[in-house]
Scaffold this motif. Sequence first.
Motif, PDB file in Angstrom:
ATOM      1  N   ARG A 160       4.907   2.367   1.239  1.00  0.00           N
ATOM      2  CA  ARG A 160       5.903   2.990   0.363  1.00  0.00           C
ATOM      3  C   ARG A 160       6.427   4.290   0.972  1.00  0.00           C
ATOM      4  O   ARG A 160       7.635   4.553   0.977  1.00  0.00           O
ATOM      5  CB  ARG A 160       5.291   3.284  -1.009  1.00  0.00           C
ATOM      6  N   LYS A 161       5.525   5.103   1.486  1.00  0.00           N
ATOM      7  CA  LYS A 161       5.932   6.367   2.102  1.00  0.00           C
ATOM      8  C   LYS A 161       6.890   6.118   3.265  1.00  0.00           C
ATOM      9  O   LYS A 161       7.921   6.791   3.398  1.00  0.00           O
ATOM     10  CB  LYS A 161       4.706   7.126   2.604  1.00  0.00           C
TER      11      LYS A 161
ATOM     12  N   ASP B  84       0.827  -1.202   0.000  1.00  0.00           N
ATOM     13  CA  ASP B  84       0.000   0.000   0.000  1.00  0.00           C
ATOM     14  C   ASP B  84       0.865   1.257   0.000  1.00  0.00           C
ATOM     15  O   ASP B  84       2.077   1.224   0.254  1.00  0.00           O
ATOM     16  CB  ASP B  84      -0.987  -0.008   1.167  1.00  0.00           C
ATOM     17  N   THR B  85       0.221   2.376  -0.287  1.00  0.00           N
ATOM     18  CA  THR B  85       0.949   3.636  -0.422  1.00  0.00           C
ATOM     19  C   THR B  85       1.609   4.048   0.884  1.00  0.00           C
ATOM     20  O   THR B  85       2.728   4.591   0.885  1.00  0.00           O
ATOM     21  CB  THR B  85      -0.004   4.740  -0.903  1.00  0.00           C
ATOM     22  N   GLU B  86       0.953   3.800   2.016  1.00  0.00           N
ATOM     23  CA  GLU B  86       1.539   4.190   3.300  1.00  0.00           C
ATOM     24  C   GLU B  86       2.832   3.436   3.570  1.00  0.00           C
ATOM     25  O   GLU B  86       3.776   4.005   4.139  1.00  0.00           O
ATOM     26  CB  GLU B  86       0.528   3.962   4.427  1.00  0.00           C
TER      27      GLU B  86
ATOM     28  N   VAL C  83       4.114  11.909  -3.693  1.00  0.00           N
ATOM     29  CA  VAL C  83       2.851  11.223  -3.933  1.00  0.00           C
ATOM     30  C   VAL C  83       1.752  12.261  -4.096  1.00  0.00           C
ATOM     31  O   VAL C  83       1.547  13.116  -3.221  1.00  0.00           O
ATOM     32  CB  VAL C  83       2.485  10.270  -2.782  1.00  0.00           C
TER      33      VAL C  83
ATOM     34  N   PHE D  25       7.954   0.610  -8.306  1.00  0.00           N
ATOM     35  CA  PHE D  25       8.412   1.211  -7.054  1.00  0.00           C
ATOM     36  C   PHE D  25       9.736   0.600  -6.621  1.00  0.00           C
ATOM     37  O   PHE D  25      10.686   1.323  -6.277  1.00  0.00           O
ATOM     38  CB  PHE D  25       7.371   1.030  -5.949  1.00  0.00           C
TER      39      PHE D  25
ATOM     40  N   SER E  28       2.701   8.770  -8.130  1.00  0.00           N
ATOM     41  CA  SER E  28       3.846   8.761  -7.226  1.00  0.00           C
ATOM     42  C   SER E  28       5.114   8.564  -8.039  1.00  0.00           C
ATOM     43  O   SER E  28       5.102   7.872  -9.062  1.00  0.00           O
ATOM     44  CB  SER E  28       3.709   7.664  -6.165  1.00  0.00           C
TER      45      SER E  28
END
Length: 293
Positions: free
Chosen positions: A6-7, A2-4, A134, A213, A138
């Motif tokens: 990745r962050k 999920d994006t979180e 993002v 990513f 992203s």
Amino acid sequence: MDTETRKARASAWFRTLRDQIFTAFEAIEAESADIPVLPGAPAAPGRFQTREWTRTDATGEPGGGGTMGIMKGRVFEKVGVNISTVHGRFPDDFAKTIPGAEDDPSFFATGISLVAHMANPNVPAVHMNTRFLVTTKSWFGGGADLNPALPRAEDTADFHAAFKATCDAHGEDHWNRFSKWCESYFFIPHRNRPRGVGGIFYDYLECPDDAAFEANFAFTRAVGETFVRIFPKIVRRRMAEPWDAEARLALLRYRGLYAEFNLVYDRGTVFGLRTGGNTDAILMSLPPEARWD
């Protein structure tokens, strides 16, 4: 992924890289006992001083923050290594200039930014940054470029070779694309000359899926690791070389050129100011002393 996640992974890496740079640069300062230094230089080797900062987003909500790291030493007249992780909403006019923010101005950005201005005119200044942004999209961006007042062919060749090897390991066209992008980006139109001797610059390495990513994150980590290997080598090669008043004047005049680019053209300066970042952190790239005569 999920994006979180990745962050969090990107933000954690930039902090790790910051710590590696602190260690590498402080080790150089520890070797400065017998080198020529500026009048008034610290008697002891320099050490990084850090300061936390936070920002309030344009919406009035908390918008993240970062850590400034500044060292003023005997080899490094002034070096800043900053990390930040910020979020919020872009101003409407600025959102139109950012990929993926045209319809939804929400954003997240994390990264590291470094500028080193050296006391010895024979040692080149350097800039390095890497970042992860993002919006509804992203991507990774960044690069590193060498900025000597007194260019040395050996230093330029070694710096380019190190980043070419990194580029070649991650994409067959990376060096060709990103070295040319560096040349065109770090060009000062009103002076009709480049800011330095090049390196690499890249942006918009998009991450639409996990595979992209991982590939772009691996390349971005390699850029940081390459910097930590090659720049200290160049510093150690030059930091004990003698200089005179003429060389110092050349350095100060070159720094004026460097400041012009960063204040007029640099994307990072614009991004930081337009998103309400910490002004001192944004302008840490400016040299401690410069001349325009």
